[in-house]
Write a protein that holds these residues in place. Structure first.
Motif, PDB file in Angstrom:
ATOM      1  N   ARG A  53       0.755  -1.222  -0.043  1.00 45.02           N
ATOM      2  CA  ARG A  53       0.045   0.031   0.154  1.00 45.02           C
ATOM      3  C   ARG A  53       0.692   1.152  -0.016  1.00 45.02           C
ATOM      4  O   ARG A  53       0.467   2.135  -0.775  1.00 45.02           O
ATOM      5  CB  ARG A  53      -1.103  -0.099   1.197  1.00 45.02           C
ATOM      6  CG  ARG A  53      -2.028  -1.233   1.155  1.00 45.02           C
ATOM      7  CD  ARG A  53      -2.993  -0.811   2.458  1.00 45.02           C
ATOM      8  NE  ARG A  53      -2.387  -1.132   3.619  1.00 45.02           N
ATOM      9  CZ  ARG A  53      -2.593  -2.007   4.121  1.00 45.02           C
ATOM     10  NH1 ARG A  53      -3.190  -3.322   3.650  1.00 45.02           N
ATOM     11  NH2 ARG A  53      -2.337  -2.366   5.403  1.00 45.02           N
ATOM     12  N   ARG A  54       1.852   1.068   0.847  1.00 46.62           N
ATOM     13  CA  ARG A  54       2.912   2.595   0.840  1.00 46.62           C
ATOM     14  C   ARG A  54       3.350   2.502  -0.570  1.00 46.62           C
ATOM     15  O   ARG A  54       3.474   3.815  -1.106  1.00 46.62           O
ATOM     16  CB  ARG A  54       3.949   2.101   1.779  1.00 46.62           C
ATOM     17  CG  ARG A  54       4.805   3.349   1.925  1.00 46.62           C
ATOM     18  CD  ARG A  54       4.474   4.394   2.863  1.00 46.62           C
ATOM     19  NE  ARG A  54       5.375   5.427   3.019  1.00 46.62           N
ATOM     20  CZ  ARG A  54       6.387   5.725   3.797  1.00 46.62           C
ATOM     21  NH1 ARG A  54       6.744   4.651   4.536  1.00 46.62           N
ATOM     22  NH2 ARG A  54       7.276   6.681   3.737  1.00 46.62           N
ATOM     23  N   MET A  55       3.979   1.820  -1.159  1.00 51.66           N
ATOM     24  CA  MET A  55       4.565   1.676  -2.436  1.00 51.66           C
ATOM     25  C   MET A  55       3.833   2.424  -3.337  1.00 51.66           C
ATOM     26  O   MET A  55       3.991   3.399  -4.133  1.00 51.66           O
ATOM     27  CB  MET A  55       5.156   0.589  -3.000  1.00 51.66           C
ATOM     28  CG  MET A  55       6.484  -0.012  -2.392  1.00 51.66           C
ATOM     29  SD  MET A  55       7.891   1.041  -2.751  1.00 51.66           S
ATOM     30  CE  MET A  55       8.137   0.354  -4.290  1.00 51.66           C
ATOM     31  N   LEU A  56       2.580   1.915  -3.416  1.00 54.84           N
ATOM     32  CA  LEU A  56       1.468   2.377  -4.327  1.00 54.84           C
ATOM     33  C   LEU A  56       0.973   3.722  -4.233  1.00 54.84           C
ATOM     34  O   LEU A  56       0.885   4.579  -5.033  1.00 54.84           O
ATOM     35  CB  LEU A  56       0.256   1.287  -4.564  1.00 54.84           C
ATOM     36  CG  LEU A  56      -0.867   1.833  -5.556  1.00 54.84           C
ATOM     37  CD1 LEU A  56      -0.449   1.457  -6.926  1.00 54.84           C
ATOM     38  CD2 LEU A  56      -1.941   0.611  -5.331  1.00 54.84           C
ATOM     39  N   ALA A  57       0.995   4.089  -3.114  1.00 59.73           N
ATOM     40  CA  ALA A  57       0.414   5.356  -2.483  1.00 59.73           C
ATOM     41  C   ALA A  57       1.414   6.563  -3.135  1.00 59.73           C
ATOM     42  O   ALA A  57       1.339   7.504  -3.520  1.00 59.73           O
ATOM     43  CB  ALA A  57       0.081   5.501  -1.144  1.00 59.73           C
ATOM     44  N   GLU A  58       2.649   5.985  -2.915  1.00 59.22           N
ATOM     45  CA  GLU A  58       3.919   7.101  -2.932  1.00 59.22           C
ATOM     46  C   GLU A  58       4.055   6.986  -4.732  1.00 59.22           C
ATOM     47  O   GLU A  58       4.541   8.333  -5.063  1.00 59.22           O
ATOM     48  CB  GLU A  58       5.079   6.481  -2.430  1.00 59.22           C
ATOM     49  CG  GLU A  58       5.345   6.724  -0.823  1.00 59.22           C
ATOM     50  CD  GLU A  58       4.961   7.897  -0.021  1.00 59.22           C
ATOM     51  OE1 GLU A  58       4.768   8.834  -1.060  1.00 59.22           O
ATOM     52  OE2 GLU A  58       5.103   7.951   1.095  1.00 59.22           O
ATOM     53  N   LEU A  59       3.709   6.143  -5.241  1.00 58.23           N
ATOM     54  CA  LEU A  59       3.804   6.320  -6.663  1.00 58.23           C
ATOM     55  C   LEU A  59       2.800   7.300  -7.512  1.00 58.23           C
ATOM     56  O   LEU A  59       3.096   7.811  -8.427  1.00 58.23           O
ATOM     57  CB  LEU A  59       3.734   4.718  -7.395  1.00 58.23           C
ATOM     58  CG  LEU A  59       4.900   3.981  -7.350  1.00 58.23           C
ATOM     59  CD1 LEU A  59       4.608   2.437  -7.469  1.00 58.23           C
ATOM     60  CD2 LEU A  59       6.281   4.558  -8.063  1.00 58.23           C
ATOM     61  N   GLN A  60       1.705   7.503  -6.692  1.00 58.25           N
ATOM     62  CA  GLN A  60       0.667   8.287  -7.421  1.00 58.25           C
ATOM     63  C   GLN A  60       1.197   9.706  -7.848  1.00 58.25           C
ATOM     64  O   GLN A  60       0.794  10.266  -8.835  1.00 58.25           O
ATOM     65  CB  GLN A  60      -0.485   8.449  -6.531  1.00 58.25           C
ATOM     66  CG  GLN A  60      -1.222   6.802  -6.194  1.00 58.25           C
ATOM     67  CD  GLN A  60      -1.413   5.995  -7.531  1.00 58.25           C
ATOM     68  OE1 GLN A  60      -2.169   6.661  -8.271  1.00 58.25           O
ATOM     69  NE2 GLN A  60      -0.847   4.991  -7.463  1.00 58.25           N
ATOM     70  N   ALA A  61       2.226  10.139  -7.143  1.00 55.40           N
ATOM     71  CA  ALA A  61       2.532  11.380  -7.407  1.00 55.40           C
ATOM     72  C   ALA A  61       3.049  11.617  -8.680  1.00 55.40           C
ATOM     73  O   ALA A  61       3.479  12.605  -9.202  1.00 55.40           O
ATOM     74  CB  ALA A  61       3.753  11.776  -6.441  1.00 55.40           C
ATOM     75  N   LEU A 116      -0.297   2.934 -13.334  1.00 54.69           N
ATOM     76  CA  LEU A 116      -0.381   2.981 -11.994  1.00 54.69           C
ATOM     77  C   LEU A 116      -1.735   2.744 -11.430  1.00 54.69           C
ATOM     78  O   LEU A 116      -2.193   3.538 -10.663  1.00 54.69           O
ATOM     79  CB  LEU A 116       0.218   4.240 -11.508  1.00 54.69           C
ATOM     80  CG  LEU A 116       1.836   4.459 -11.790  1.00 54.69           C
ATOM     81  CD1 LEU A 116       2.066   5.794 -11.447  1.00 54.69           C
ATOM     82  CD2 LEU A 116       2.667   3.467 -11.409  1.00 54.69           C
ATOM     83  N   SER A 117      -2.352   1.678 -11.788  1.00 52.35           N
ATOM     84  CA  SER A 117      -3.646   1.515 -11.628  1.00 52.35           C
ATOM     85  C   SER A 117      -4.019   0.638 -10.414  1.00 52.35           C
ATOM     86  O   SER A 117      -5.395   0.227 -10.198  1.00 52.35           O
ATOM     87  CB  SER A 117      -4.567   0.943 -13.001  1.00 52.35           C
ATOM     88  OG  SER A 117      -3.666  -0.259 -13.595  1.00 52.35           O
ATOM     89  N   GLY A 118      -3.072   0.030  -9.738  1.00 54.49           N
ATOM     90  CA  GLY A 118      -3.309  -0.742  -8.383  1.00 54.49           C
ATOM     91  C   GLY A 118      -3.205  -2.301  -8.803  1.00 54.49           C
ATOM     92  O   GLY A 118      -2.922  -2.735  -9.977  1.00 54.49           O
ATOM     93  N   PRO A 119      -3.418  -3.042  -7.762  1.00 52.81           N
ATOM     94  CA  PRO A 119      -3.185  -4.478  -7.665  1.00 52.81           C
ATOM     95  C   PRO A 119      -4.099  -5.121  -8.535  1.00 52.81           C
ATOM     96  O   PRO A 119      -3.902  -6.220  -9.207  1.00 52.81           O
ATOM     97  CB  PRO A 119      -3.194  -5.089  -6.123  1.00 52.81           C
ATOM     98  CG  PRO A 119      -3.100  -3.738  -5.518  1.00 52.81           C
ATOM     99  CD  PRO A 119      -3.553  -2.589  -6.313  1.00 52.81           C
ATOM    100  N   ALA A 120      -5.678  -4.861  -8.602  1.00 55.25           N
ATOM    101  CA  ALA A 120      -6.543  -5.595  -9.005  1.00 55.25           C
ATOM    102  C   ALA A 120      -6.448  -5.616 -10.544  1.00 55.25           C
ATOM    103  O   ALA A 120      -6.585  -6.889 -11.174  1.00 55.25           O
ATOM    104  CB  ALA A 120      -8.011  -5.017  -8.689  1.00 55.25           C
ATOM    105  N   PRO A 121      -6.212  -4.778 -11.216  1.00 54.01           N
ATOM    106  CA  PRO A 121      -6.030  -4.921 -12.971  1.00 54.01           C
ATOM    107  C   PRO A 121      -4.682  -5.561 -13.263  1.00 54.01           C
ATOM    108  O   PRO A 121      -4.867  -6.344 -14.256  1.00 54.01           O
ATOM    109  CB  PRO A 121      -5.820  -3.256 -13.552  1.00 54.01           C
ATOM    110  CG  PRO A 121      -6.537  -2.385 -12.350  1.00 54.01           C
ATOM    111  CD  PRO A 121      -6.302  -3.289 -10.966  1.00 54.01           C
TER     112      PRO A 121
END
Length: 364
Positions: A308-316, A335-340
């Motif tokens: 979750r932390r990695m994904l959140a930081e990548l959104q920038a 950068l669409s998250g784990p589900a796709p």
């Protein structure tokens, strides 16, 4: 019963100073004295003792949890590239390193572990137990199960999807004096099976399997000539050694713009924004589509909060320079998250196994 009070105290620093670090720890200063031999505790003493023990457990719990679960990351984070340096994945990976290192408070280390078409690096991360290992890989993670009998890991159970990183079309490219259009190319292939040749980045590579899928959907036969990399295959087309190239748009783009090569089709379901005049292959071959994509996976042992932390930081990175860098070579940042990513893996692993079986490609 004799009860000596207990007091919460500020945590001690390494030097013994009493400065806190944002949380309480507890120094238990209580003694529950046993009653004299042969005497019984009063009901009130029993009640106070139960309450005191319960209170001690509750007060001590936060300190124990803090000691058992240090904040993530608590060491350098590794980002593994399972291919040789210089590939398309290097572009987003370098941005990840620059953007995430200051935010994570630990270095994000980008390291290449190439070999066996990506299997070496993927297996390395799949077996990691440090909770700090990630891999940025192409869709080879979905094709490898079809072409290797003993892969050494299961992409569904040994890797955690973090996010799709980017995607782009493959291109079917010929020399400037080659077939005039995709329709012409298909016509020639049907008229003379196996006469036309195409070069890919290797036997079992996603480019090879993409053309195998095209042949199955279009009812044509082409002769495959494998090369050790897309650049070598493109050079062979320009030299007249083979008739067509299949690969990432970034490879032939400068030659297409210079007029020394012609793009006949892109392999995505829709036309590419960078080449709007070039048809999607599906316009002439219904049901055919193949996309080059890159995904970020974590080792199975990685804690969920780290993902979750990695994904959140990548959104920038969504609205910054990386978007422009990728779009300039025909790629799209996701950068669409784990589900796709998990969904794409579930769809493509069986698809490529079926393609390999139908084409008669022998797994290694």
């Amino acid at each position: 019963m004799a009860l000596v009070p207990f007091l919460p105290v500020w945590p001690q620093s390494a030097t013994g100073a009493g400065e806190g670090h944002g949380h309480w720890s507890l120094r238990v200063q209580a003694v529950l004295a046993s009653p004299p031999r042969g005497s019984a505790r009063s009901p009130g003493e029993e009640t106070r003792m139960r309450i005191t023990r319960r209170g001690l457990a509750l007060l001590a719990a936060p300190s124990l949890a803090s000691a058992q679960a240090p904040a993530w990351p608590n060491r350098p984070v590794r980002l593994i590239n399972p291919f040789a340096p210089g590939g398309p994945q290097d572009v987003p990976a370098r941005f990840f390193v620059e953007a995430l290192t200051p935010k994570l408070g630990q270095p994000l280390v980008y390291d290449s572990r190439a070999g066996a078409g990506g299997a070496v690096g993927l297996q390395h991360v799949a077996q990691a137990t440090d909770g700090h290992s990630f891999v940025i890989t192409s869709n080879a993670v979905a094709t490898l199960p079809a072409i290797r009998r003993n892969l050494g890991f299961d992409p569904f159970t040994d890797l955690q999807p973090v996010t799709l990183v980017m995607q782009s079309p493959y291109t079917i490219v010929v020399r400037a004096n080659g077939p005039a259009s995709f329709a012409d190319f298909l016509g020639q292939a049907r008229a003379a099976p196996n006469r036309l040749t195409f070069g890919s980045s290797g036997v079992g590579a996603s480019t090879h399997l993409t053309m195998a899928l095209l042949m199955q959907k279009a009812g044509i036969a082409l002769t495959h000539v494998p090369y050790r990399g897309a650049q070598l295959a493109m050079t062979a087309v320009l030299a007249g050694d083979i008739d067509a190239f299949i690969g990432d748009l970034s490879v032939p783009l400068e030659h297409i713009r210079a007029g020394t090569a012609r793009c006949l089709a892109v392999t995505t379901t829709a036309r590419a924004p960078l080449l709007p005049e070039v048809p999607a292959a599906a316009e002439l071959v219904p049901g055919f589509a193949s996309t080059l994509w890159y995904g970020l996976f974590a080792a199975k042992a990685t804690p969920p909060e780290a993902v979750r932390r990695m994904l959140a930081e990548l959104q920038a990175l969504r609205g910054g320079e990386l978007v422009q860098r990728l779009s300039s070579v025909g790629a799209e940042l996701l950068l669409s998250g784990p589900a796709p990513l998990a969904e794409r893996l579930r769809a493509e692993v069986p698809q490529w196994r079926a393609v390999v079986a139908a084409a008669g490609i022998e797994p290694e």
